[in-house]
Enzyme design. Sequence first.
Site, mmCIF file in Angstrom:
data_model
loop_
_atom_site.group_PDB
_atom_site.id
_atom_site.type_symbol
_atom_site.label_atom_id
_atom_site.label_comp_id
_atom_site.label_asym_id
_atom_site.label_seq_id
_atom_site.Cartn_x
_atom_site.Cartn_y
_atom_site.Cartn_z
ATOM 1 N N ASN A 180 0.860 -1.179 0.000
ATOM 2 C CA ASN A 180 0.000 0.000 0.000
ATOM 3 C C ASN A 180 0.901 1.234 0.000
ATOM 4 O OD1 ASN A 180 -1.828 2.028 0.522
ATOM 5 N ND2 ASN A 180 -2.390 1.315 2.571
ATOM 6 N N TRP A 181 1.038 1.840 -1.174
ATOM 7 C CA TRP A 181 1.964 2.977 -1.295
ATOM 8 C C TRP A 181 1.389 4.247 -0.669
ATOM 9 C CZ3 TRP A 181 4.241 2.696 -7.004
ATOM 10 C CH2 TRP A 181 4.856 1.453 -7.189
ATOM 11 N N LYS A 182 0.113 4.238 -0.367
ATOM 12 C CA LYS A 182 -0.566 5.408 0.206
ATOM 13 C C LYS A 182 -0.337 6.634 -0.686
ATOM 14 C CE LYS A 182 -0.284 3.252 4.704
ATOM 15 N NZ LYS A 182 -0.212 3.379 6.154
ATOM 16 N N GLU A 210 -6.930 4.542 7.938
ATOM 17 C CA GLU A 210 -6.766 5.964 7.597
ATOM 18 C C GLU A 210 -8.023 6.509 6.922
ATOM 19 O OE1 GLU A 210 -3.024 5.443 5.580
ATOM 20 O OE2 GLU A 210 -2.099 5.015 7.520
ATOM 21 N N GLY A 216 2.262 2.350 10.723
ATOM 22 C CA GLY A 216 3.180 3.478 10.549
ATOM 23 C C GLY A 216 3.902 3.894 11.811
ATOM 24 N N SER A 272 3.406 -1.994 10.345
ATOM 25 C CA SER A 272 4.865 -1.974 10.548
ATOM 26 C C SER A 272 5.536 -3.305 10.217
ATOM 27 C CB SER A 272 5.202 -1.521 11.977
ATOM 28 O OG SER A 272 4.721 -0.204 12.198
ATOM 29 N N GLY A 306 2.839 -1.132 4.329
ATOM 30 C CA GLY A 306 2.777 0.273 3.940
ATOM 31 C C GLY A 306 4.169 0.804 3.684
ATOM 32 N N GLY A 307 4.784 1.346 4.734
ATOM 33 C CA GLY A 307 6.106 1.968 4.598
ATOM 34 C C GLY A 307 7.125 1.056 3.923
HETATM 35 P P1 PGA Z 1 2.692 0.360 7.661
HETATM 36 O O1 PGA Z 1 1.241 0.546 7.001
HETATM 37 O O2 PGA Z 1 3.266 -0.910 7.102
HETATM 38 O O3 PGA Z 1 3.459 1.580 7.228
HETATM 39 O O4 PGA Z 1 2.500 0.288 9.123
HETATM 40 C C1 PGA Z 1 0.412 -0.553 6.801
HETATM 41 C C2 PGA Z 1 -0.892 -0.099 6.209
HETATM 42 O O5 PGA Z 1 -1.371 0.973 6.572
HETATM 43 O O6 PGA Z 1 -1.486 -0.796 5.359
#
Ligand code: PGA
Length: 253
Positions: free
Chosen positions: A9-11, A99, A175, A214, A235-236
């Site tokens: 998920n690149w957001k 989010e 995150g 994370s 995500g990250g």
């Molecule tokens: P993160 O995000 O790996 O940066 O914690 C995960 C997500 O929101 O899907």
Amino acid sequence: MRKPLVAGNWKMNGNLSSAVELASALKDSSLPSLVSTCDIVLFPPALYLTMVVSIINDANFSWGVQNVHFEKVGAYTGENSPAMAKDLLCAYTLVGHSERRTLFGETDNDTIQKVQALLSVNVIPVLCVGETLEERDAGQTLARVEQQIRIVLDALPDPDNLNIVIAYEPVWAIGTGRTATPDQAEEVHTSIRDILRGYSQLLSDKTRILYGGSVNMQNAAILFAQPNIDGFLAGGASLKAAEFIGICETVRQ
Ligand code: PGA
């Protein structure tokens, strides 16, 4: 029986050139050779999806968007419809990411309608669920997750034929660099599997339940060793080619 799945998920990160660079690095890596044992799904920003797809098209990855509106068509400025996602051959779409829920006021009722709308065009919803830190501290984790799942599943017919992915993402782990322990994650994943069994044994057996929050190439192996963790929503870590590849390689083994 369940093929693992790793999703990135690149957001709302990067720019066009970094998206091209990341997609190219993934395509030119070991990942295309992993897809027979692990589904790999990218969720770039919607505006970059066409460009990313033009790069990864031959790599046998899947892709999707991070959000859709539930309406089919109309005056919904700024929104994209499930049919538009389908037009771009999205196999999956995120629904109910924390989010979206916390920053954009997405309700459980919205998630129901989005899941229904996506299923109607044969795009697989990745339903994100998870508790806040306050809910965990109050001992409400399993109840909160159960409620988020039941409210959607109760609205859907024919659980045997339901094609959905569930992502358990504790809000406090997203995150933050603070990952759920394997025991904490497995407890919730087992509970989700039990909830699914209440609808249909087949649904419970076939549904991939991903962990998110994370995840990185260091902690992926110990989490994936849990019997009910079928992959990850990163995500990250999905923004760094080496990290994302490392997570996928862990899941393959
Ligand atoms: P993160 O995000 O790996 O940066 O914690 C995960 C997500 O929101 O899907």
